[in-house]
Design a protein around this motif. Structure first.
Motif, mmCIF file in Angstrom:
data_model
loop_
_atom_site.group_PDB
_atom_site.id
_atom_site.type_symbol
_atom_site.label_atom_id
_atom_site.label_comp_id
_atom_site.label_asym_id
_atom_site.label_seq_id
_atom_site.Cartn_x
_atom_site.Cartn_y
_atom_site.Cartn_z
ATOM 1 N N CYS A 130 0.836 -1.197 0.000
ATOM 2 C CA CYS A 130 0.000 0.000 0.000
ATOM 3 C C CYS A 130 0.875 1.253 0.000
ATOM 4 O O CYS A 130 1.885 1.335 0.705
ATOM 5 N N SER A 131 0.475 2.244 -0.797
ATOM 6 C CA SER A 131 1.253 3.475 -0.907
ATOM 7 C C SER A 131 0.870 4.504 0.153
ATOM 8 O O SER A 131 1.442 5.587 0.210
ATOM 9 N N ARG A 132 -0.083 4.165 0.997
ATOM 10 C CA ARG A 132 -0.556 5.108 2.018
ATOM 11 C C ARG A 132 0.543 5.382 3.036
ATOM 12 O O ARG A 132 1.170 4.463 3.557
ATOM 13 N N GLN A 133 0.790 6.652 3.299
ATOM 14 C CA GLN A 133 1.763 7.041 4.304
ATOM 15 C C GLN A 133 1.112 6.965 5.683
ATOM 16 O O GLN A 133 0.084 7.591 5.937
ATOM 17 N N VAL B 214 -4.709 0.293 13.920
ATOM 18 C CA VAL B 214 -5.155 -0.991 13.383
ATOM 19 C C VAL B 214 -5.166 -0.955 11.862
ATOM 20 O O VAL B 214 -4.737 -1.893 11.187
ATOM 21 N N ARG B 215 -5.649 0.167 11.299
ATOM 22 C CA ARG B 215 -5.730 0.271 9.849
ATOM 23 C C ARG B 215 -4.334 0.306 9.228
ATOM 24 O O ARG B 215 -4.081 -0.306 8.196
ATOM 25 N N CYS B 216 -3.404 1.023 9.864
ATOM 26 C CA CYS B 216 -2.030 1.072 9.358
ATOM 27 C C CYS B 216 -1.397 -0.316 9.385
ATOM 28 O O CYS B 216 -0.740 -0.737 8.432
ATOM 29 N N ASN B 217 -1.582 -1.008 10.502
ATOM 30 C CA ASN B 217 -1.019 -2.354 10.612
ATOM 31 C C ASN B 217 -1.639 -3.294 9.583
ATOM 32 O O ASN B 217 -0.976 -4.161 9.028
ATOM 33 N N SER B 218 -2.935 -3.112 9.325
ATOM 34 C CA SER B 218 -3.618 -3.957 8.355
ATOM 35 C C SER B 218 -3.083 -3.711 6.954
ATOM 36 O O SER B 218 -2.890 -4.647 6.174
ATOM 37 N N CYS C 78 -5.743 -1.413 -2.137
ATOM 38 C CA CYS C 78 -5.521 -2.019 -0.826
ATOM 39 C C CYS C 78 -6.860 -2.418 -0.212
ATOM 40 O O CYS C 78 -7.783 -1.595 -0.137
ATOM 41 N N PRO C 79 -7.007 -3.656 0.238
ATOM 42 C CA PRO C 79 -8.276 -4.088 0.839
ATOM 43 C C PRO C 79 -8.620 -3.342 2.121
ATOM 44 O O PRO C 79 -9.782 -3.290 2.513
ATOM 45 N N SER C 80 -7.610 -2.736 2.768
ATOM 46 C CA SER C 80 -7.855 -2.073 4.046
ATOM 47 C C SER C 80 -8.274 -0.619 3.876
ATOM 48 O O SER C 80 -9.293 -0.192 4.408
ATOM 49 N N CYS C 81 -7.477 0.151 3.101
ATOM 50 C CA CYS C 81 -7.746 1.591 3.000
ATOM 51 C C CYS C 81 -8.177 2.034 1.609
ATOM 52 O O CYS C 81 -8.469 3.210 1.395
ATOM 53 N N LYS C 82 -8.177 1.117 0.648
ATOM 54 C CA LYS C 82 -8.616 1.376 -0.724
ATOM 55 C C LYS C 82 -7.662 2.272 -1.516
ATOM 56 O O LYS C 82 -7.993 2.683 -2.629
ATOM 57 N N MET D 76 -1.864 0.173 -4.402
ATOM 58 C CA MET D 76 -0.640 -0.462 -3.909
ATOM 59 C C MET D 76 0.436 -0.288 -4.979
ATOM 60 O O MET D 76 0.495 -1.028 -5.960
ATOM 61 N N THR D 77 1.276 0.727 -4.795
ATOM 62 C CA THR D 77 2.270 1.089 -5.813
ATOM 63 C C THR D 77 3.687 1.189 -5.261
ATOM 64 O O THR D 77 4.617 1.467 -6.015
ATOM 65 N N THR D 78 3.857 0.982 -3.959
ATOM 66 C CA THR D 78 5.192 1.070 -3.362
ATOM 67 C C THR D 78 5.878 -0.292 -3.466
ATOM 68 O O THR D 78 5.380 -1.284 -2.929
ATOM 69 N N ALA D 79 6.998 -0.310 -4.175
ATOM 70 C CA ALA D 79 7.681 -1.585 -4.428
ATOM 71 C C ALA D 79 8.405 -2.070 -3.182
ATOM 72 O O ALA D 79 8.991 -1.286 -2.434
ATOM 73 N N PHE D 80 8.350 -3.389 -2.972
ATOM 74 C CA PHE D 80 9.142 -4.018 -1.932
ATOM 75 C C PHE D 80 10.582 -4.145 -2.409
ATOM 76 O O PHE D 80 10.851 -4.315 -3.601
ATOM 77 N N THR D 81 11.514 -4.100 -1.486
ATOM 78 C CA THR D 81 12.901 -4.432 -1.789
ATOM 79 C C THR D 81 13.116 -5.895 -1.438
ATOM 80 O O THR D 81 13.040 -6.284 -0.271
ATOM 81 N N VAL D 82 13.333 -6.726 -2.464
ATOM 82 C CA VAL D 82 13.485 -8.164 -2.257
ATOM 83 C C VAL D 82 14.946 -8.482 -1.982
ATOM 84 O O VAL D 82 15.830 -8.141 -2.770
ATOM 85 N N VAL D 83 15.206 -9.106 -0.848
ATOM 86 C CA VAL D 83 16.569 -9.480 -0.469
ATOM 87 C C VAL D 83 16.807 -10.921 -0.906
ATOM 88 O O VAL D 83 16.096 -11.832 -0.468
#
Length: 255
Positions: free
Chosen positions: A116-119, A135-139, A152-156, A159-166
């Motif tokens: 989720c791209s939500r700050q 709760v919403r942030c954690n979700s 995002c199912p939680s905040c709508k 989801m555009t923030t890429a994960f850094t895959v190690v």
């Protein structure tokens, strides 16, 4: 059929000149990779390489039917080429072992994952926000997707923030590359020579196994045995493919 430009391979045959048969062959990694890559050939590719008339059974007729089928009878989005010229995906098809001119399999693309791209501002200036906000942030943090822009199912939010895959620690990768050559391509390791039987049964070679094979074939006159080195190119690759679909004595038939 036009021949393709490929790197020729070699294989050493042990021939019983009296019985006029190949007992077994000594083959390198690249030869075995080629033989194993035949298992990954789609039927349509085999028909294309050998020709419809050379096929046993009715597969050639099926291939010809697709060739002649008018495009108006094909479903939208479907392509005749998917049947007539199917892609070959094989771990055995290295550049040296692809005698039939098959393209190498594409390199697997690393998957991208997004969150989720939500700050989240539930903790600011030393103070926690409301419990519902926490709760919403954690979700939001528990969701990820492979599809960029999924909501995002939680905040709508999207989801555009890429994960850094190690990447995980290598487990024997260096050993596999050393055994398989500089590039590490192909299927089998290159640390041993392989025995190829007349029916294309493949096993790692050893001096004991060679003696056992001679006993199995009940060879009495060793003077009748002759070593013969043969070169394998595009034409020989086609012959092996064709014989493997029709015969139990492939090496004898094509040598």
């Amino acid at each position: 059929m036009a021949t393709a430009t490929t790197t020729a391979l070699s294989m050493k045959l042990l021939v019983d000149t009296k019985a006029r048969r190949v007992l077994f062959a000594e083959a390198s990694k690249d030869v075995v990779d080629f033989l194993f890559s035949l298992l990954a050939l789609p039927v349509g590719t085999a028909v294309k390489l050998l020709g419809k008339e050379a096929m046993v059974g009715c597969v050639g007729s099926l291939y010809g039917s697709v060739e002649k089928l008018d495009g108006s009878y094909v479903q939208p989005g479907a392509a005749k080429d998917a049947l007539l010229h199917p892609a070959v995906l094989s771990p055995s098809a290295s550049s040296k072992s692809s005698l039939l001119g098959m393209p190498p399999p594409p390199c697997p693309q690393a998957k991208a994952f997004y969150r989720c791209s939500r700050q989240c501002n539930c903790y600011s200036d030393g103070y926690f926000g409301s419990s519902s906000q926490q709760v919403r942030c954690n979700s939001c943090r528990t969701y990820m997707t492979e599809s960029y822009g999924t909501y995002c199912p939680s905040c709508k939010n999207q989801m555009t923030t890429a994960f850094t895959v190690v990447p995980s620690a290598a487990s024997g990768g260096e050993v596999a590359q050393a055994a398989g050559g500089v590039s590490g391509k192909g299927f089998v390791q290159g640390i041993v020579t392989y025995t190829v039987m007349d029916d294309l049964t493949v096993t790692p070679m050893s001096s004991i196994s060679s003696i056992t094979l001679l006993n199995t074939f009940a060879v009495r006159d060793l003077s009748a045995l002759q070593e013969k080195t043969v070169q394998l190119g595009y034409d020989q690759g086609l012959e092996i493919l064709k014989a493997s679909l029709q015969s139990k004595t492939v090496l004898t038939d094509v040598s």
